[in-house]
Design a protein around this motif. Structure first.
Motif, PDB file in Angstrom:
ATOM      1  N   PHE A  49     -29.207  24.581  16.618  1.00 12.80           N
ATOM      2  CA  PHE A  49     -30.061  25.561  15.947  1.00 12.80           C
ATOM      3  C   PHE A  49     -30.199  26.841  16.762  1.00 12.80           C
ATOM      4  N   LEU A  53     -29.119  30.774  15.740  1.00  8.47           N
ATOM      5  CA  LEU A  53     -29.935  31.978  15.909  1.00  8.47           C
ATOM      6  C   LEU A  53     -29.172  33.031  16.715  1.00  8.47           C
ATOM      7  N   THR A  56     -26.640  34.758  14.507  1.00  5.60           N
ATOM      8  CA  THR A  56     -27.306  35.752  13.665  1.00  5.60           C
ATOM      9  C   THR A  56     -27.625  36.993  14.487  1.00  5.60           C
ATOM     10  N   ASN A  95     -33.630  23.530   8.454  1.00  4.27           N
ATOM     11  CA  ASN A  95     -33.396  24.616   9.411  1.00  4.27           C
ATOM     12  C   ASN A  95     -31.930  25.048   9.460  1.00  4.27           C
ATOM     13  N   ASN A  98     -30.837  26.647   6.050  1.00  7.40           N
ATOM     14  CA  ASN A  98     -31.452  27.952   5.853  1.00  7.40           C
ATOM     15  C   ASN A  98     -30.873  29.003   6.793  1.00  7.40           C
ATOM     16  N   GLN A  99     -30.646  28.641   8.054  1.00  9.15           N
ATOM     17  CA  GLN A  99     -30.118  29.615   9.022  1.00  9.15           C
ATOM     18  C   GLN A  99     -28.678  29.972   8.697  1.00  9.15           C
ATOM     19  N   LYS A 102     -28.751  32.314   5.717  1.00  5.27           N
ATOM     20  CA  LYS A 102     -29.190  33.653   6.129  1.00  5.27           C
ATOM     21  C   LYS A 102     -28.053  34.384   6.849  1.00  5.27           C
ATOM     22  N   PHE A 103     -27.375  33.681   7.743  1.00  7.39           N
ATOM     23  CA  PHE A 103     -26.259  34.256   8.492  1.00  7.39           C
ATOM     24  C   PHE A 103     -25.173  34.759   7.532  1.00  7.39           C
TER      25      PHE A 103
END
Length: 160
Positions: A49, A53, A56, A95, A98-99, A102-103
């Protein structure tokens, strides 16, 4: 016995100076690339995770950023949920999904090794989060070599 004379911490207290930035805020030069590889199992630790991040953040710094899921890393890219796909069975359950979504919404590319997907984990392309591209296992090394040839920043995510 020593006495504790400090007041107890309370909600809203600061324990560190989180605004102090020590290093310059590096941005990508035009055309710079980054690759973040994942050979780690979803939910086995925080590294998967955290480096999503980081991927991103690299994208937001201007790098043309790709994510490679291979070996157990493909488990980060499968659709999940309970009792139905998309349902969050517990806080944080979505998580990774969703990440990654978003990326990709921000222009990042995500690739998943089809060998690991099928042979190791019994999934197919239809199991992947929409937008993730399944690739031939022979493409895994070539994707890394292409980024190396382009002098890309490569962040490898492994857990043992």
């Amino acid at each position: 016995m020593p006495a504790v004379t400090m007041p107890a911490h309370k909600k809203g207290d600061f324990l560190v100076d989180y605004e102090e930035k020590v290093f310059e805020d590096v941005k990508a030069a035009p055309g710079e690339k980054a690759l973040v590889t994942f050979h780690t199992v979803a939910f086995e630790g925080s590294i998967g995770f955290v480096n999503l991040l980081q991927a991103t953040r690299l994208k937001r710094k201007g790098f043309e950023t790709s994510v490679l899921l291979y070996g157990p890393g493909v488990t980060l890219g499968v659709q999940r949920g309970f009792p139905k796909l998309g349902d969050e069975a517990f806080p944080g359950h979505q998580n990774f999904n969703n990440q990654l979504a978003k990326f990709m919404e921000e222009g990042g590319k995500v690739y998943a090794c089809r060998f690991a997907l099928q042979a190791l984990y019994g999934h197919g392309d239809v199991s992947l989060i929409p937008g993730i591209k399944g690739i031939n296992p022979l493409d895994v090394l070539d994707l890394i070599l292409l980024h190396r040839r382009d002098n890309a920043f490569i962040l490898d995510t492994w857990t043992l």
